[in-house]
Design a protein around this motif. Sequence first.
Motif, PDB file in Angstrom:
ATOM      1  N   ARG A 114       8.960  -5.114  27.066  1.00 31.87           N
ATOM      2  CA  ARG A 114       8.682  -5.309  28.188  1.00 31.87           C
ATOM      3  C   ARG A 114       7.201  -5.643  28.525  1.00 31.87           C
ATOM      4  O   ARG A 114       6.799  -6.707  29.242  1.00 31.87           O
ATOM      5  CB  ARG A 114       8.522  -4.035  28.986  1.00 31.87           C
ATOM      6  CG  ARG A 114       9.828  -3.545  29.450  1.00 31.87           C
ATOM      7  CD  ARG A 114      10.121  -2.341  30.180  1.00 31.87           C
ATOM      8  NE  ARG A 114      11.301  -1.941  30.546  1.00 31.87           N
ATOM      9  CZ  ARG A 114      11.968  -0.719  30.982  1.00 31.87           C
ATOM     10  NH1 ARG A 114      11.003   0.177  31.024  1.00 31.87           N
ATOM     11  NH2 ARG A 114      13.014  -0.594  31.250  1.00 31.87           N
ATOM     12  N   ILE A 115       6.135  -5.308  27.347  1.00 32.59           N
ATOM     13  CA  ILE A 115       4.875  -5.932  27.265  1.00 32.59           C
ATOM     14  C   ILE A 115       4.580  -7.179  27.267  1.00 32.59           C
ATOM     15  O   ILE A 115       3.916  -7.832  27.736  1.00 32.59           O
ATOM     16  CB  ILE A 115       4.082  -4.976  26.477  1.00 32.59           C
ATOM     17  CG1 ILE A 115       3.933  -3.501  26.905  1.00 32.59           C
ATOM     18  CG2 ILE A 115       2.624  -5.756  26.165  1.00 32.59           C
ATOM     19  CD1 ILE A 115       3.357  -2.449  25.938  1.00 32.59           C
ATOM     20  N   ILE A 116       5.649  -7.695  26.223  1.00 37.47           N
ATOM     21  CA  ILE A 116       5.583  -8.982  25.927  1.00 37.47           C
ATOM     22  C   ILE A 116       5.985 -10.284  26.978  1.00 37.47           C
ATOM     23  O   ILE A 116       5.409 -10.970  27.105  1.00 37.47           O
ATOM     24  CB  ILE A 116       6.431  -9.328  24.603  1.00 37.47           C
ATOM     25  CG1 ILE A 116       5.692  -8.663  23.275  1.00 37.47           C
ATOM     26  CG2 ILE A 116       6.732 -10.769  24.392  1.00 37.47           C
ATOM     27  CD1 ILE A 116       6.587  -8.537  22.167  1.00 37.47           C
ATOM     28  N   ASP A 117       7.132  -9.424  27.617  1.00 38.16           N
ATOM     29  CA  ASP A 117       7.728 -10.239  28.747  1.00 38.16           C
ATOM     30  C   ASP A 117       6.955 -10.225  29.958  1.00 38.16           C
ATOM     31  O   ASP A 117       7.219 -11.036  31.011  1.00 38.16           O
ATOM     32  CB  ASP A 117       9.263 -10.036  28.940  1.00 38.16           C
ATOM     33  CG  ASP A 117      10.085 -10.308  27.719  1.00 38.16           C
ATOM     34  OD1 ASP A 117       9.495 -11.269  27.066  1.00 38.16           O
ATOM     35  OD2 ASP A 117      11.180  -9.849  27.729  1.00 38.16           O
ATOM     36  N   ALA A 118       5.928  -9.162  29.976  1.00 38.27           N
ATOM     37  CA  ALA A 118       5.365  -8.989  31.301  1.00 38.27           C
ATOM     38  C   ALA A 118       4.503 -10.377  31.720  1.00 38.27           C
ATOM     39  O   ALA A 118       3.952 -10.993  31.025  1.00 38.27           O
ATOM     40  CB  ALA A 118       4.119  -7.769  31.184  1.00 38.27           C
ATOM     41  N   LEU A 119       4.330 -10.841  32.984  1.00 37.87           N
ATOM     42  CA  LEU A 119       3.794 -11.933  33.505  1.00 37.87           C
ATOM     43  C   LEU A 119       2.220 -11.677  33.227  1.00 37.87           C
ATOM     44  O   LEU A 119       1.795 -10.584  33.706  1.00 37.87           O
ATOM     45  CB  LEU A 119       4.075 -12.433  34.770  1.00 37.87           C
ATOM     46  CG  LEU A 119       5.479 -12.661  34.972  1.00 37.87           C
ATOM     47  CD1 LEU A 119       5.889 -12.811  36.387  1.00 37.87           C
ATOM     48  CD2 LEU A 119       5.810 -13.870  34.381  1.00 37.87           C
TER      49      LEU A 119
END
Length: 140
Positions: A114-119
């Motif tokens: 989720r952190i990596i994919d967060a915009l």
Amino acid sequence: MSVLKEFRDFAVKGNVVDLAVGVIIGGAFGKIVDSLVNDIVMPVISSLLGGHIDFTNLFIVLGRIPEGVPRTFDALKKAGVPIFAYGNFITISINFVLLAFVIFQMVKVVNKIRIIDALPPPPVPEDVVLLREIRDSLKK
């Protein structure tokens, strides 16, 4: 008809459907963890303790054993003899700890994804940057 409509609205809400999917996957996942404990972890623990120990067969007989009934967990349970099955509790406790650990690791991985994919945060508008520069120069 309003009760049926309310029930339909409740049943098809995203949270209820997600919960149902979670319960189904959890049931299947529980079988995997049971197999992990019974087929992989327990034999290793048994060999480390110096013998062939099967925790599920550790028990204390609390009643009278009828004639002809072998002194095994399954036979005593089938005969209705009251037994204190502490070995089964040990197995289930190890099962729980492993399940909790695996779920903890899964949540850690999901949180990293989720952190990596967060915009990334949107860029600051140019007028705000200019106003900040003016403010900073006025402070000096």
